[in-house]
Design a protein around this motif. Structure first.
Motif, PDB file in Angstrom:
ATOM      1  N   ILE A  62       0.761  -6.996 -11.428  1.00 60.07           N
ATOM      2  CA  ILE A  62       2.024  -6.160 -11.209  1.00 60.07           C
ATOM      3  C   ILE A  62       2.018  -6.162  -9.914  1.00 60.07           C
ATOM      4  N   ASN A  63       3.430  -6.008  -9.379  1.00 60.18           N
ATOM      5  CA  ASN A  63       3.598  -5.573  -8.123  1.00 60.18           C
ATOM      6  C   ASN A  63       3.046  -4.371  -7.574  1.00 60.18           C
ATOM      7  N   SER A  64       2.597  -3.988  -6.387  1.00 62.72           N
ATOM      8  CA  SER A  64       1.965  -3.246  -6.022  1.00 62.72           C
ATOM      9  C   SER A  64       2.131  -2.622  -4.525  1.00 62.72           C
ATOM     10  N   ASN A  65       2.274  -1.491  -4.239  1.00 64.78           N
ATOM     11  CA  ASN A  65       2.468  -1.004  -2.873  1.00 64.78           C
ATOM     12  C   ASN A  65       1.075  -0.478  -2.281  1.00 64.78           C
ATOM     13  N   VAL A  66       0.956  -1.125  -1.236  1.00 64.63           N
ATOM     14  CA  VAL A  66      -0.290  -0.625  -0.190  1.00 64.63           C
ATOM     15  C   VAL A  66       0.085  -0.240   1.111  1.00 64.63           C
ATOM     16  N   PRO A  67      -0.279   1.017   1.637  1.00 67.27           N
ATOM     17  CA  PRO A  67      -0.926   1.808   0.834  1.00 67.27           C
ATOM     18  C   PRO A  67      -0.012   2.495  -0.232  1.00 67.27           C
ATOM     19  N   GLY A  68      -0.676   2.844  -1.194  1.00 65.90           N
ATOM     20  CA  GLY A  68      -0.144   3.456  -2.447  1.00 65.90           C
ATOM     21  C   GLY A  68      -0.933   4.068  -3.461  1.00 65.90           C
ATOM     22  N   ASP A  69      -0.497   4.096  -4.936  1.00 64.58           N
ATOM     23  CA  ASP A  69      -1.238   4.618  -5.866  1.00 64.58           C
ATOM     24  C   ASP A  69      -0.982   3.660  -7.140  1.00 64.58           C
ATOM     25  N   ILE A  70      -1.886   3.234  -7.590  1.00 65.69           N
ATOM     26  CA  ILE A  70      -1.997   2.418  -8.621  1.00 65.69           C
ATOM     27  C   ILE A  70      -1.333   2.978  -9.993  1.00 65.69           C
ATOM     28  N   TYR A  71      -1.420   4.037 -10.182  1.00 67.07           N
ATOM     29  CA  TYR A  71      -0.870   4.799 -11.442  1.00 67.07           C
ATOM     30  C   TYR A  71       0.679   4.874 -11.062  1.00 67.07           C
TER      31      TYR A  71
ATOM     32  N   GLY B 218     -11.665   0.410 -13.109  1.00 68.72           N
ATOM     33  CA  GLY B 218     -11.206  -0.162 -11.725  1.00 68.72           C
ATOM     34  C   GLY B 218      -9.931  -1.321 -11.831  1.00 68.72           C
ATOM     35  N   CYS B 219      -9.660  -1.795 -10.564  1.00 68.14           N
ATOM     36  CA  CYS B 219      -8.650  -2.703 -10.486  1.00 68.14           C
ATOM     37  C   CYS B 219      -8.668  -3.732  -9.523  1.00 68.14           C
ATOM     38  N   VAL B 220      -7.891  -4.650  -9.462  1.00 67.88           N
ATOM     39  CA  VAL B 220      -7.977  -5.766  -8.421  1.00 67.88           C
ATOM     40  C   VAL B 220      -6.839  -5.573  -7.831  1.00 67.88           C
ATOM     41  N   TYR B 221      -6.663  -5.711  -6.422  1.00 65.57           N
ATOM     42  CA  TYR B 221      -5.564  -5.692  -5.377  1.00 65.57           C
ATOM     43  C   TYR B 221      -5.658  -7.111  -4.950  1.00 65.57           C
ATOM     44  N   GLN B 222      -4.366  -7.613  -4.666  1.00 61.38           N
ATOM     45  CA  GLN B 222      -4.585  -9.036  -4.135  1.00 61.38           C
ATOM     46  C   GLN B 222      -3.150  -9.360  -3.375  1.00 61.38           C
ATOM     47  N   THR B 223      -3.532 -10.038  -2.126  1.00 65.48           N
ATOM     48  CA  THR B 223      -2.375 -10.499  -1.594  1.00 65.48           C
ATOM     49  C   THR B 223      -2.715 -11.905  -0.690  1.00 65.48           C
ATOM     50  N   LYS B 224      -1.564 -12.463  -0.370  1.00 66.10           N
ATOM     51  CA  LYS B 224      -1.844 -13.884   0.361  1.00 66.10           C
ATOM     52  C   LYS B 224      -1.435 -13.630   1.737  1.00 66.10           C
ATOM     53  N   ILE B 225      -2.181 -14.202   2.832  1.00 66.37           N
ATOM     54  CA  ILE B 225      -2.065 -14.062   4.239  1.00 66.37           C
ATOM     55  C   ILE B 225      -1.903 -15.361   4.664  1.00 66.37           C
ATOM     56  N   LYS B 226      -0.858 -15.955   5.367  1.00 70.36           N
ATOM     57  CA  LYS B 226      -0.631 -17.021   6.210  1.00 70.36           C
ATOM     58  C   LYS B 226      -1.435 -16.962   7.585  1.00 70.36           C
TER      59      LYS B 226
ATOM     60  N   LEU C 172      -1.904  -8.773  12.519  1.00 72.81           N
ATOM     61  CA  LEU C 172      -1.176  -8.913  11.444  1.00 72.81           C
ATOM     62  C   LEU C 172      -1.382  -7.748  10.583  1.00 72.81           C
ATOM     63  N   ILE C 173      -0.081  -7.238  10.038  1.00 74.68           N
ATOM     64  CA  ILE C 173       0.011  -5.756   9.347  1.00 74.68           C
ATOM     65  C   ILE C 173       0.011  -6.501   7.993  1.00 74.68           C
ATOM     66  N   LEU C 174      -1.001  -5.882   7.201  1.00 72.91           N
ATOM     67  CA  LEU C 174      -1.193  -6.408   5.790  1.00 72.91           C
ATOM     68  C   LEU C 174      -0.771  -5.427   4.605  1.00 72.91           C
ATOM     69  N   ASN C 175       0.272  -4.800   4.960  1.00 75.25           N
ATOM     70  CA  ASN C 175       0.791  -3.657   3.825  1.00 75.25           C
ATOM     71  C   ASN C 175       1.960  -4.095   3.010  1.00 75.25           C
ATOM     72  N   LYS C 176       2.400  -5.486   2.916  1.00 74.17           N
ATOM     73  CA  LYS C 176       3.273  -6.220   2.066  1.00 74.17           C
ATOM     74  C   LYS C 176       2.731  -7.165   1.228  1.00 74.17           C
ATOM     75  N   ASN C 177       3.485  -7.478   0.338  1.00 73.09           N
ATOM     76  CA  ASN C 177       3.512  -8.374  -0.735  1.00 73.09           C
ATOM     77  C   ASN C 177       2.179  -8.307  -1.701  1.00 73.09           C
ATOM     78  N   TRP C 178       1.555  -7.161  -2.076  1.00 75.77           N
ATOM     79  CA  TRP C 178       0.331  -6.857  -2.801  1.00 75.77           C
ATOM     80  C   TRP C 178       0.609  -6.870  -4.178  1.00 75.77           C
ATOM     81  N   LYS C 179      -0.123  -7.352  -5.146  1.00 73.93           N
ATOM     82  CA  LYS C 179      -0.093  -7.244  -6.651  1.00 73.93           C
ATOM     83  C   LYS C 179      -1.452  -6.647  -6.963  1.00 73.93           C
TER      84      LYS C 179
END
Length: 134
Positions: A19-28, A56-64, A3-10
């Motif tokens: 907020i919607n976020s890109n992974v990999p990405g830049d929080i700023y 710091g910050c928290v990244y979160q995603t849901k995995i089915k 499973l590739i987990l680089n979509k649907n992150w916040k």
């Protein structure tokens, strides 16, 4: 199965909303694109991001996850690039820690998965707070 987990992150900082976020990405850049802060790479705007740097910050995603993955003998969560100091949680349970942004991390997670929806979180610690210890 992979499973590739680089979509649907916040992402969020402190007690703010996600907020919607890109992974990999830049929080700023994520905060800039969500209109929560100005472009961090213009003039002295970067200093306005002190809250992120301090907390710091928290990244979160849901995995089915389906039954076929749960039947696997081994299920690993693999990070091929992750920020410096972070703790990884799957469904509220700590599954690993990171302390170097340039390493590959592999965490066994078979026992933490449930069928259908799973919540994966990366809690990034403040590098500034870590450095101040010394």
């Amino acid at each position: 199965m992979k499973l590739i987990l680089n979509k649907n992150w916040k992402a969020k900082i402190a007690n703010n909303d996600f907020i919607n976020s890109n992974v990999p990405g830049d929080i700023y850049i994520d905060f800039y694109k969500s209109k929560h802060a100005p472009n961090p790479y213009i003039a002295k705007n970067f200093f306005l991001y002190k809250k992120v740097q301090e907390n710091g910050c928290v990244y979160q995603t849901k995995i089915k996850v389906g039954k076929s993955l749960l039947k696997s003998h081994i299920v690993n969560l693999v990070f091929e690039g992750i920020d410096l100091f972070s703790t990884i949680y799957l469904n509220g349970e700590e599954v690993g820690k990171t302390n170097n942004a340039f390493l590959k991390y592999v965490f066994p997670v078979k026992e933490n998965l449930v069928e259908e929806e799973n919540i994966l979180e990366e809690k990034m610690s403040s590098t500034i707070k870590y450095i101040r210890q010394f």
